[in-house]
Motif scaffolding. Structure first.
Motif, mmCIF file in Angstrom:
data_model
loop_
_atom_site.group_PDB
_atom_site.id
_atom_site.type_symbol
_atom_site.label_atom_id
_atom_site.label_comp_id
_atom_site.label_asym_id
_atom_site.label_seq_id
_atom_site.Cartn_x
_atom_site.Cartn_y
_atom_site.Cartn_z
ATOM 1 N N ASN A 120 0.861 -1.182 0.000
ATOM 2 C CA ASN A 120 0.000 0.000 0.000
ATOM 3 C C ASN A 120 0.899 1.235 0.000
ATOM 4 O OD1 ASN A 120 -1.850 2.023 0.429
ATOM 5 N ND2 ASN A 120 -2.408 1.379 2.524
ATOM 6 N N TRP A 121 1.012 1.834 -1.179
ATOM 7 C CA TRP A 121 1.897 2.996 -1.308
ATOM 8 C C TRP A 121 1.294 4.260 -0.699
ATOM 9 C CZ3 TRP A 121 4.100 2.892 -7.020
ATOM 10 C CH2 TRP A 121 5.106 1.917 -7.093
ATOM 11 N N LYS A 122 0.018 4.201 -0.362
ATOM 12 C CA LYS A 122 -0.675 5.401 0.150
ATOM 13 C C LYS A 122 -0.483 6.551 -0.836
ATOM 14 C CE LYS A 122 -0.358 3.368 4.676
ATOM 15 N NZ LYS A 122 -0.408 3.527 6.113
ATOM 16 N N ASP A 156 -3.685 -15.119 5.740
ATOM 17 C CA ASP A 156 -3.514 -15.532 4.337
ATOM 18 C C ASP A 156 -2.653 -14.555 3.553
ATOM 19 O OD1 ASP A 156 -5.418 -17.770 4.560
ATOM 20 O OD2 ASP A 156 -6.844 -16.163 4.962
ATOM 21 N N GLY A 157 -2.294 -13.452 4.205
ATOM 22 C CA GLY A 157 -1.476 -12.478 3.505
ATOM 23 C C GLY A 157 -1.159 -11.293 4.375
ATOM 24 N N LEU A 158 -0.483 -10.317 3.762
ATOM 25 C CA LEU A 158 -0.046 -9.125 4.500
ATOM 26 C C LEU A 158 -0.400 -7.873 3.699
ATOM 27 C CD1 LEU A 158 3.555 -10.366 5.443
ATOM 28 C CD2 LEU A 158 1.562 -10.262 6.981
ATOM 29 N N LEU A 159 -0.663 -6.790 4.414
ATOM 30 C CA LEU A 159 -0.854 -5.482 3.794
ATOM 31 C C LEU A 159 0.248 -4.593 4.358
ATOM 32 C CD1 LEU A 159 -2.457 -3.448 2.124
ATOM 33 C CD2 LEU A 159 -4.178 -3.373 3.894
ATOM 34 N N VAL A 160 1.101 -4.113 3.475
ATOM 35 C CA VAL A 160 2.339 -3.472 3.911
ATOM 36 C C VAL A 160 2.382 -2.020 3.450
ATOM 37 C CG1 VAL A 160 4.855 -3.617 3.815
ATOM 38 C CG2 VAL A 160 3.492 -5.711 3.628
ATOM 39 N N GLY A 161 2.520 -1.106 4.377
ATOM 40 C CA GLY A 161 2.589 0.312 4.029
ATOM 41 C C GLY A 161 4.027 0.774 3.882
ATOM 42 N N GLY A 162 4.567 1.357 4.936
ATOM 43 C CA GLY A 162 5.899 1.977 4.911
ATOM 44 C C GLY A 162 6.981 1.120 4.285
ATOM 45 N N GLN A 163 6.990 -0.164 4.615
ATOM 46 C CA GLN A 163 8.068 -1.046 4.145
ATOM 47 C C GLN A 163 7.873 -1.494 2.686
ATOM 48 O OE1 GLN A 163 10.998 -2.094 5.889
ATOM 49 N NE2 GLN A 163 10.376 -0.381 7.161
ATOM 50 N N SER A 164 6.828 -0.989 2.032
ATOM 51 C CA SER A 164 6.653 -1.336 0.609
ATOM 52 C C SER A 164 7.217 -0.251 -0.306
ATOM 53 C CB SER A 164 5.168 -1.543 0.286
ATOM 54 O OG SER A 164 4.468 -0.313 0.268
ATOM 55 N N LEU A 165 7.697 0.835 0.275
ATOM 56 C CA LEU A 165 8.137 1.950 -0.566
ATOM 57 C C LEU A 165 9.507 1.709 -1.184
ATOM 58 C CD1 LEU A 165 6.811 4.939 1.592
ATOM 59 C CD2 LEU A 165 5.854 4.040 -0.538
ATOM 60 N N LYS A 166 10.256 0.779 -0.603
ATOM 61 C CA LYS A 166 11.560 0.411 -1.188
ATOM 62 C C LYS A 166 11.464 -1.029 -1.665
ATOM 63 C CE LYS A 166 14.601 3.772 0.614
ATOM 64 N NZ LYS A 166 14.095 4.331 1.885
ATOM 65 N N PRO A 167 11.793 -1.285 -2.931
ATOM 66 C CA PRO A 167 11.665 -2.638 -3.479
ATOM 67 C C PRO A 167 12.410 -3.690 -2.642
ATOM 68 C CG PRO A 167 12.254 -1.099 -5.209
ATOM 69 C CD PRO A 167 12.276 -0.328 -3.928
ATOM 70 N N ASP A 168 13.595 -3.347 -2.133
ATOM 71 C CA ASP A 168 14.371 -4.339 -1.383
ATOM 72 C C ASP A 168 13.684 -4.734 -0.082
ATOM 73 O OD1 ASP A 168 16.373 -4.741 -3.165
ATOM 74 O OD2 ASP A 168 17.660 -3.134 -2.368
#
Ligand code: PGA
Length: 234
Positions: free
Chosen positions: A8-10, A211-223
């Motif tokens: 979630n890039w917001k 069954d899964g994750l929704l990721v905010g802050g830690q999705s902003l960098k591909p690594d």
């Protein structure tokens, strides 16, 4: 059931930044047959990212198959005289497969109600977009009451405890587990994802619990996002 990991890039990212993210992502990400990776992006980026994933040869066929685009909101109304709203008709022609609805930031800053969230779910379902409905514990029962079990059966539910979102203080998997049971009791046997300060170090803890994750802050960098995707594997 295949795992769903949603970024979630917001309201972050310019078009140039988004395309650079995808270029790096295509280099580091090794898709897994049991995982679907979803990128929930601002409306303005949907066109460019859709084009990139469909036409850029650095995005392999395997990556293409395991990767989906999502929007972060939808109009609760159909196409028509609703200035500024983005409807499912506006998204026609783009490969948008999921829509976040009722994120706590939408409820908090834009005063969205359970009923509006339900209307958005109906709009999405009418065109085959899977709604990812975000709930917290204190209103999951009232949100569940807004639609039928037949409709919820086509949704994904994201459990997002407010105190864990963007705070660095995630809810431990042992505390998430009973809420997942509550969600399944209210909404039916839906896939449930957890969101709230997940990072690469903590992702593995949630395997088998959700069954899964929704990721905010830690999705902003591909690594860092790739670290989460890798460590969440069964
Ligand atoms: P966070 O955000 O990972 O930055 O806590 C999660 C979310 O709001 O979906």
């Amino acid at each position: 059931m295949s795992q769903l990991i949603i970024a979630n890039w917001k309201s972050n990212m310019s078009q140039a930044q988004a395309l650079a993210w995808l270029e790096s992502w295509a280099k580091v990400w090794q898709p897994d047959a049991d995982q679907t990776v979803v990128l929930a992006v601002p409306f303005t980026l949907v066109g460019a990212l859709d084009w990139f994933t469909a036409h850029q040869t650095q995005f392999s066929a395997e990556q293409q198959a395991a990767f989906k685009l999502a929007v972060q909101d939808l109009s609760p109304f159909p196409a028509g005289a609703y200035t500024g709203a983005i409807t499912t008709e506006n998204l026609q022609g783009f490969a948008v497969k999921y829509a976040l609805v009722g994120h706590s930031e939408r409820r908090r800053y834009f005063h969205e109600t359970n009923q509006e969230v339900a209307n958005k779910v109906e709009q999405a379902l009418a065109v085959g977009i899977t709604p990812v409905v975000c709930v917290d514990r204190d209103y999951l029962t009232s949100q569940a009451a807004t639609l039928s079990s037949k409709e919820w059966a086509k949704c994904v539910i994201a459990y997002e405890p407010l105190e864990a979102i963007g705070t660095g203080s995630r809810q431990p998997a042992a505390e998430v587990e009973p809420v997942v049971a509550e969600i399944k009791a209210q909404f039916g046997q839906v896939p449930v994802v957890y969101g709230g300060s997940v990072d690469a170090d903590s992702a593995a803890e949630y395997v088998g619990v959700v069954d899964g994750l929704l990721v905010g802050g830690q999705s902003l960098k591909p690594d860092s996002f790739n670290g989460i995707v890798k460590n969440f594997r069964k």
